[in-house]
Design a protein around this motif. Sequence first.
Motif, PDB file in Angstrom:
ATOM      1  N   GLY A   6       0.813  -1.209   0.000  1.00  0.00           N
ATOM      2  CA  GLY A   6       0.000   0.000   0.000  1.00  0.00           C
ATOM      3  C   GLY A   6       0.841   1.251   0.000  1.00  0.00           C
ATOM      4  O   GLY A   6       2.067   1.203   0.177  1.00  0.00           O
ATOM      5  N   ASP A   7       0.182   2.380  -0.220  1.00  0.00           N
ATOM      6  CA  ASP A   7       0.832   3.679  -0.060  1.00  0.00           C
ATOM      7  C   ASP A   7       2.045   3.840  -0.964  1.00  0.00           C
ATOM      8  O   ASP A   7       3.141   4.190  -0.517  1.00  0.00           O
ATOM      9  N   LEU A   8       1.845   3.597  -2.260  1.00  0.00           N
ATOM     10  CA  LEU A   8       2.946   3.783  -3.204  1.00  0.00           C
ATOM     11  C   LEU A   8       3.345   5.247  -3.298  1.00  0.00           C
ATOM     12  O   LEU A   8       4.519   5.562  -3.486  1.00  0.00           O
ATOM     13  N   HIS A   9       2.380   6.137  -3.205  1.00  0.00           N
ATOM     14  CA  HIS A   9       2.633   7.585  -3.282  1.00  0.00           C
ATOM     15  C   HIS A   9       3.533   7.926  -4.467  1.00  0.00           C
ATOM     16  O   HIS A   9       4.500   8.683  -4.341  1.00  0.00           O
ATOM     17  N   PHE A  10       3.189   7.379  -5.629  1.00  0.00           N
ATOM     18  CA  PHE A  10       3.927   7.723  -6.836  1.00  0.00           C
ATOM     19  C   PHE A  10       3.594   9.161  -7.243  1.00  0.00           C
ATOM     20  O   PHE A  10       2.495   9.650  -7.009  1.00  0.00           O
ATOM     21  N   ASP A  11       4.563   9.818  -7.872  1.00  0.00           N
ATOM     22  CA  ASP A  11       4.364  11.200  -8.305  1.00  0.00           C
ATOM     23  C   ASP A  11       5.221  11.461  -9.532  1.00  0.00           C
ATOM     24  O   ASP A  11       6.395  11.824  -9.418  1.00  0.00           O
ATOM     25  N   GLU A  66      -0.250   4.143 -15.485  1.00  0.00           N
ATOM     26  CA  GLU A  66       0.298   3.384 -16.611  1.00  0.00           C
ATOM     27  C   GLU A  66       1.632   2.737 -16.240  1.00  0.00           C
ATOM     28  O   GLU A  66       1.928   1.609 -16.664  1.00  0.00           O
ATOM     29  N   ARG A  67       2.414   3.438 -15.437  1.00  0.00           N
ATOM     30  CA  ARG A  67       3.692   2.866 -15.000  1.00  0.00           C
ATOM     31  C   ARG A  67       3.453   1.625 -14.151  1.00  0.00           C
ATOM     32  O   ARG A  67       4.137   0.606 -14.299  1.00  0.00           O
ATOM     33  N   ILE A  68       2.456   1.700 -13.272  1.00  0.00           N
ATOM     34  CA  ILE A  68       2.098   0.542 -12.455  1.00  0.00           C
ATOM     35  C   ILE A  68       1.540  -0.580 -13.330  1.00  0.00           C
ATOM     36  O   ILE A  68       1.885  -1.760 -13.160  1.00  0.00           O
ATOM     37  N   ASP A  69       0.685  -0.222 -14.280  1.00  0.00           N
ATOM     38  CA  ASP A  69       0.078  -1.219 -15.162  1.00  0.00           C
ATOM     39  C   ASP A  69       1.126  -1.983 -15.953  1.00  0.00           C
ATOM     40  O   ASP A  69       0.951  -3.180 -16.235  1.00  0.00           O
ATOM     41  N   ILE A  74      -1.104  -8.927 -12.306  1.00  0.00           N
ATOM     42  CA  ILE A  74      -2.443  -8.357 -12.350  1.00  0.00           C
ATOM     43  C   ILE A  74      -2.603  -7.506 -11.098  1.00  0.00           C
ATOM     44  O   ILE A  74      -2.271  -7.942  -9.999  1.00  0.00           O
ATOM     45  N   LYS A  75      -3.104  -6.284 -11.249  1.00  0.00           N
ATOM     46  CA  LYS A  75      -3.204  -5.381 -10.106  1.00  0.00           C
ATOM     47  C   LYS A  75      -4.656  -5.057  -9.796  1.00  0.00           C
ATOM     48  O   LYS A  75      -5.462  -4.875 -10.709  1.00  0.00           O
ATOM     49  N   ILE A  76      -4.960  -4.950  -8.508  1.00  0.00           N
ATOM     50  CA  ILE A  76      -6.250  -4.443  -8.054  1.00  0.00           C
ATOM     51  C   ILE A  76      -5.979  -3.247  -7.161  1.00  0.00           C
ATOM     52  O   ILE A  76      -5.236  -3.343  -6.181  1.00  0.00           O
ATOM     53  N   ILE A  77      -6.593  -2.114  -7.509  1.00  0.00           N
ATOM     54  CA  ILE A  77      -6.383  -0.863  -6.788  1.00  0.00           C
ATOM     55  C   ILE A  77      -7.662  -0.473  -6.059  1.00  0.00           C
ATOM     56  O   ILE A  77      -8.746  -0.443  -6.655  1.00  0.00           O
ATOM     57  N   SER A  78      -7.542  -0.176  -4.771  1.00  0.00           N
ATOM     58  CA  SER A  78      -8.639   0.448  -4.030  1.00  0.00           C
ATOM     59  C   SER A  78      -8.216   1.849  -3.619  1.00  0.00           C
ATOM     60  O   SER A  78      -7.038   2.202  -3.668  1.00  0.00           O
ATOM     61  N   MET A  92     -12.349   5.727 -15.014  1.00  0.00           N
ATOM     62  CA  MET A  92     -11.095   5.031 -14.714  1.00  0.00           C
ATOM     63  C   MET A  92     -10.867   3.886 -15.691  1.00  0.00           C
ATOM     64  O   MET A  92      -9.740   3.655 -16.146  1.00  0.00           O
ATOM     65  N   GLU A  93     -11.936   3.182 -16.038  1.00  0.00           N
ATOM     66  CA  GLU A  93     -11.798   2.085 -16.990  1.00  0.00           C
ATOM     67  C   GLU A  93     -11.508   2.599 -18.398  1.00  0.00           C
ATOM     68  O   GLU A  93     -10.940   1.873 -19.227  1.00  0.00           O
ATOM     69  N   SER A  94     -11.861   3.856 -18.666  1.00  0.00           N
ATOM     70  CA  SER A  94     -11.583   4.434 -19.986  1.00  0.00           C
ATOM     71  C   SER A  94     -10.094   4.668 -20.214  1.00  0.00           C
ATOM     72  O   SER A  94      -9.673   4.969 -21.341  1.00  0.00           O
ATOM     73  N   LEU A  95      -9.291   4.536 -19.162  1.00  0.00           N
ATOM     74  CA  LEU A  95      -7.840   4.618 -19.325  1.00  0.00           C
ATOM     75  C   LEU A  95      -7.304   3.432 -20.120  1.00  0.00           C
ATOM     76  O   LEU A  95      -6.181   3.461 -20.612  1.00  0.00           O
ATOM     77  N   ASN A  96      -8.129   2.368 -20.180  1.00  0.00           N
ATOM     78  CA  ASN A  96      -7.773   1.164 -20.951  1.00  0.00           C
ATOM     79  C   ASN A  96      -6.467   0.529 -20.461  1.00  0.00           C
ATOM     80  O   ASN A  96      -5.630   0.099 -21.269  1.00  0.00           O
ATOM     81  N   LEU A  97      -6.318   0.495 -19.149  1.00  0.00           N
ATOM     82  CA  LEU A  97      -5.171  -0.203 -18.584  1.00  0.00           C
ATOM     83  C   LEU A  97      -5.337  -1.696 -18.838  1.00  0.00           C
ATOM     84  O   LEU A  97      -6.437  -2.244 -18.743  1.00  0.00           O
TER      85      LEU A  97
END
Length: 227
Positions: A6-11, A66-69, A74-78, A92-97
């Motif tokens: 948790g808490d990747l805090h990517f920027d 996208e970097r995470i994808d 397989i990733k699940i994000i809450s 969010m799904e329109s990002l087409n990850l």
Amino acid sequence: MIYAIGDLHFDFSKEKPMDIFGLNWENHEEKIIDNWKKTVKEDDLVLLPGDISWGLKLEDARLDLERIDNLPGIKIISKGNHDYWWSSMNKMESLNLKKTKFLHNNSYEYGDYSIVGTRGWAARDSFEFSENDEKIYMREVGRLKNSLDTAKNKKIIAMLHYPPFNQDLTPNEFSKTLSEYGVEKCVYGHLHGKGHKFKFEGEFLGVEYIFVASDYLDFDLKLIRED
């Protein structure tokens, strides 16, 4: 395999350096990515319970997502309390990850498990809770139940961002709900630095709790379930 962090805090913008919270946060994104690539295989599952990107809008967070994808698995994000970019499922799904799913009033199947969850909220006995938080708190309890109600007849792993119990480690509506639904494991984060003293790991009302804030894990992924 099922992993969690948790808490990747990517920027991607580099405008929110996390090392102001401690030297261990220096280059934390690179640490997470390096450890991830060493550990996770393409058919593994990675649970990411909140505070994923500092982006204020979905478009701001796109590059981080996208970097995470693009990482293995397989990733699940809450949602976390700092995920200001969080939007409707359609947007969010329109990002087409390709390999990332978002958890919101729903659940996902992986092998013998249903993955459920929500953001949660601050405990009523915490300093940050006020009477204005009660409505949000109960709404999040409702979202957790919505997610659990969609789970298949399988073992259940729950993802919450906030600790799902009171600070004095007495049960609250979140932990009671998880127990009532027979959840096997719950991963959570949110607590950093000195806040780690409020964590709990182990069995509580029949549920195994696993604390996965990235700084607590030294920015490595936690193995939750082996094949």
